[in-house]
Design an enzyme around this catalytic site. Sequence first.
Site, short mmCIF file in Angstrom:
data_model
loop_
_atom_site.label_atom_id
_atom_site.label_comp_id
_atom_site.label_asym_id
_atom_site.label_seq_id
_atom_site.Cartn_x
_atom_site.Cartn_y
_atom_site.Cartn_z
N GLU A 69 -3.29 7.34 -4.13
CA GLU A 69 -3.19 6.08 -3.38
C GLU A 69 -3.03 4.93 -4.35
OE1 GLU A 69 -5.98 4.88 0.13
OE2 GLU A 69 -6.64 3.72 -1.61
N TYR B 176 0.86 -1.19 0.00
CA TYR B 176 0.00 0.00 0.00
C TYR B 176 0.89 1.23 0.00
CZ TYR B 176 -3.05 3.70 1.70
OH TYR B 176 -3.72 4.88 1.82
#
Length: 380
Positions: free
Chosen positions: A189, A101
């Site tokens: 993101e 992530y």
Amino acid sequence: MDLLEYQGKQFFASYGIPVSAGEACQDVEAAVAAADRIGYPVVIKAQVHTGGRGKAGGIKLATNSAEAREHAGNILGLDIKGHIVQIVWVEVASDIAEEYYASFTLDRSAKLHLGMLSAEGGVEIETVADENPDAIAKIHVNPVQGLTEEACRSWVEAAKLNPAATEGSVEILMKLYTAYVDGDADLVEINPLILTPTGEVHALDAKVSLDSNAIYEHPGYEKYDETQPRDERELAAHKKGLQYVGLDGTVGVIANGAGLAMSTVDVINQAGGQAANFLDIGGGANADVMAGALEVINNDPDVKSIFINIFGGITRGEEVANGIVEAMARVKLDSPIVIRLDGTNAAEGRAILKPHLSDRLMMEDTMLSAAAKAVQLAEG
Ligand code: GDP
Ligand code: MN
């Protein structure tokens, strides 16, 4: 302005961040043709402004034309958390060794940019933050100094990714930071950022939110605007020049001033109800503005009562009252109105309204009693 995944990937690619090649398609035939062109296996991905698509059945692997047809058919039209899929992104499937992530956003309290990186990707970052907060490596970046490669490298080391992913990750994160700053994004993101079995690192998903106030600086952003989800009520209101936000409740709200409109939404909650909208008619509460506002609210089938909350400042009470009376003559309303009128020349305004009061037009002395009345009417 939130981008769809494929737009986010185009945005990333324009800053040199590696993403999978693919095509955006709006119908099954186009998706199958794209999959045939790209070569199997492909992944067919629902393009909606929400996450968790994988779990909702919005992401499927196809190994041949028949599967591509089946999955595209199932995904197009699918309802994912209230978003109907109208576009699928067909991309070449990737082999995954590990899922990470990565993100940048603004930490308002620290007044610094915040980068987050975790070896536990692919799942929602909120879950990681709850269950295993130490698995998220954070970095604060001073916007004036920017992100140095040295700082980026120690951040990557702190995240304890597979050492094979270090170089690729540093390279991508430096580019991601540039995209975030130069692209005027509020959020970038990548979840998951993947390491492939052959040691490549690349972005498998993209979540990008651009600062709408910076659109004028980026002519290329206009194309993103076209796919923004539109609330029909908001479109109609904006055409009339009204500051309007659609909400989920049943009490229509008209107030003068954004602060008062927000307080009105709050007192409706306090009275046990829910606002159907936020509508600030600003300073000019004349008949035209009031009629426009009533029309917009009346077109919302969820509205069961209307609360007009006016505090006269420069706008005088009698002007507002005349505006309401005239607007009501012009617009045929489905719901009853409750008015609270206060401030400059309130007494004169109330006197004008008095002869028009009925079970369709009611007046209350206070904001809270008016809210309670409107909620009661909406429920009754
Ligand atoms: P989200 O569910 O909306 O976050 O969509 P993602 O694009 O993140 O995809 C969800 C999951 O599907 C990923 O975490 C992967 O595990 C899987 N996935 C997506 N694309 C591929 C692919 O090309 N190959 C493989 N093997 N898995 C994929
Ligand atoms: Mn994802």
